[in-house]
Design a protein around this motif. Structure first.
Motif, mmCIF file in Angstrom:
data_model
loop_
_atom_site.group_PDB
_atom_site.id
_atom_site.type_symbol
_atom_site.label_atom_id
_atom_site.label_comp_id
_atom_site.label_asym_id
_atom_site.label_seq_id
_atom_site.Cartn_x
_atom_site.Cartn_y
_atom_site.Cartn_z
ATOM 1 N N LYS A 28 -0.304 16.929 -3.673
ATOM 2 C CA LYS A 28 -0.741 15.608 -2.456
ATOM 3 C C LYS A 28 0.385 14.352 -1.721
ATOM 4 N N ASN B 123 -9.125 11.950 2.392
ATOM 5 C CA ASN B 123 -9.322 10.701 1.368
ATOM 6 C C ASN B 123 -9.207 9.031 1.979
ATOM 7 N N ALA C 230 1.253 3.893 -3.358
ATOM 8 C CA ALA C 230 1.160 5.264 -2.737
ATOM 9 C C ALA C 230 2.324 6.329 -3.262
ATOM 10 N N GLN D 16 -8.492 5.954 2.692
ATOM 11 C CA GLN D 16 -7.856 4.474 2.037
ATOM 12 C C GLN D 16 -8.589 3.421 3.049
ATOM 13 N N THR D 17 -7.757 3.426 4.425
ATOM 14 C CA THR D 17 -7.679 2.214 5.020
ATOM 15 C C THR D 17 -8.081 2.372 6.215
ATOM 16 N N ASP D 18 -9.100 2.038 7.016
ATOM 17 C CA ASP D 18 -9.274 2.245 8.464
ATOM 18 C C ASP D 18 -9.765 1.174 9.126
ATOM 19 N N ILE E 42 0.787 10.984 1.341
ATOM 20 C CA ILE E 42 -0.766 9.968 2.034
ATOM 21 C C ILE E 42 -0.218 10.521 3.542
ATOM 22 N N THR F 205 0.951 -1.202 0.037
ATOM 23 C CA THR F 205 0.159 -0.054 0.061
ATOM 24 C C THR F 205 0.659 1.059 -0.494
ATOM 25 N N ARG G 38 -4.080 3.667 9.952
ATOM 26 C CA ARG G 38 -5.425 4.579 9.094
ATOM 27 C C ARG G 38 -4.575 5.329 8.675
ATOM 28 N N GLN G 39 -4.774 5.217 6.786
ATOM 29 C CA GLN G 39 -4.011 5.891 6.412
ATOM 30 C C GLN G 39 -5.320 6.652 5.101
ATOM 31 N N ALA G 40 -5.241 7.702 4.920
ATOM 32 C CA ALA G 40 -5.189 8.115 3.879
ATOM 33 C C ALA G 40 -4.766 8.856 2.774
ATOM 34 N N ILE G 41 -5.113 9.737 1.887
ATOM 35 C CA ILE G 41 -4.948 10.673 0.507
ATOM 36 C C ILE G 41 -4.755 12.051 1.334
#
Length: 143
Positions: free
Chosen positions: A71, A52, A15, A54-56, A73, A11, A61-64
């Motif tokens: 942009k 945004n 990214a 992506q993983t919760d 991560i 992941t 916990r990961q977001a863009i």
């Protein structure tokens, strides 16, 4: 959903590669603030980004994040060990990492450097073999 170390590393790698074509923002050379702490949403608010998710999951916990044209991560971790394992695998794919306590931001060098002015943290760089033009490659290593 249980995430395994290879899944998390993949992941992170995806990214980094996906963001490699994204633009970078202005220079922020001011002294970095004290390293921020908090949830992904709290860190995103401090960075003034629109996350945004992506993983919760329980472990990560990961977001863009998007701030203007930039942009990157933003990931938070349940444990220091989980963060260390994720970084160990992700750095093999190159990129630039801003590291705080139980959080990491990954993106282009200029973007992550500017983010350091908002969140503090320590700048780290991924593998020289996957990071063409990075500081590791200034010694004349050519393929």
């Amino acid at each position: 959903m249980r995430l395994t170390r290879p899944m998390l590393a993949l992941t992170g790698a995806v990214a980094v590669l996906a963001l490699s074509a994204c633009g970078a923002g202005g220079d922020d050379e001011a002294k970095a603030p004290e390293t921020a702490t908090g949830s992904l949403e709290q860190l995103a608010a401090k960075a003034k980004c629109d996350p945004n998710m992506q993983t919760d999951a329980d472990e990560i916990r990961q977001a863009i994040c998007t701030t203007g044209k930039d942009k990157y991560i933003l990931a938070t971790f349940a444990t220091d060990r989980g963060q260390a394992e994720w970084l160990s695998g992700a750095k093999d794919y190159g990129g630039y990492y801003l590291v705080g306590r139980k959080w990491v931001a990954v993106g282009q060098e200029k973007t992550v450097t500017a983010l350091q002015g908002k969140l503090g943290g320590t700048m780290e760089e991924g593998s020289e073999h996957m990071n063409p033009g990075g500081s590791h490659n200034k010694g004349g290593h050519h393929s």
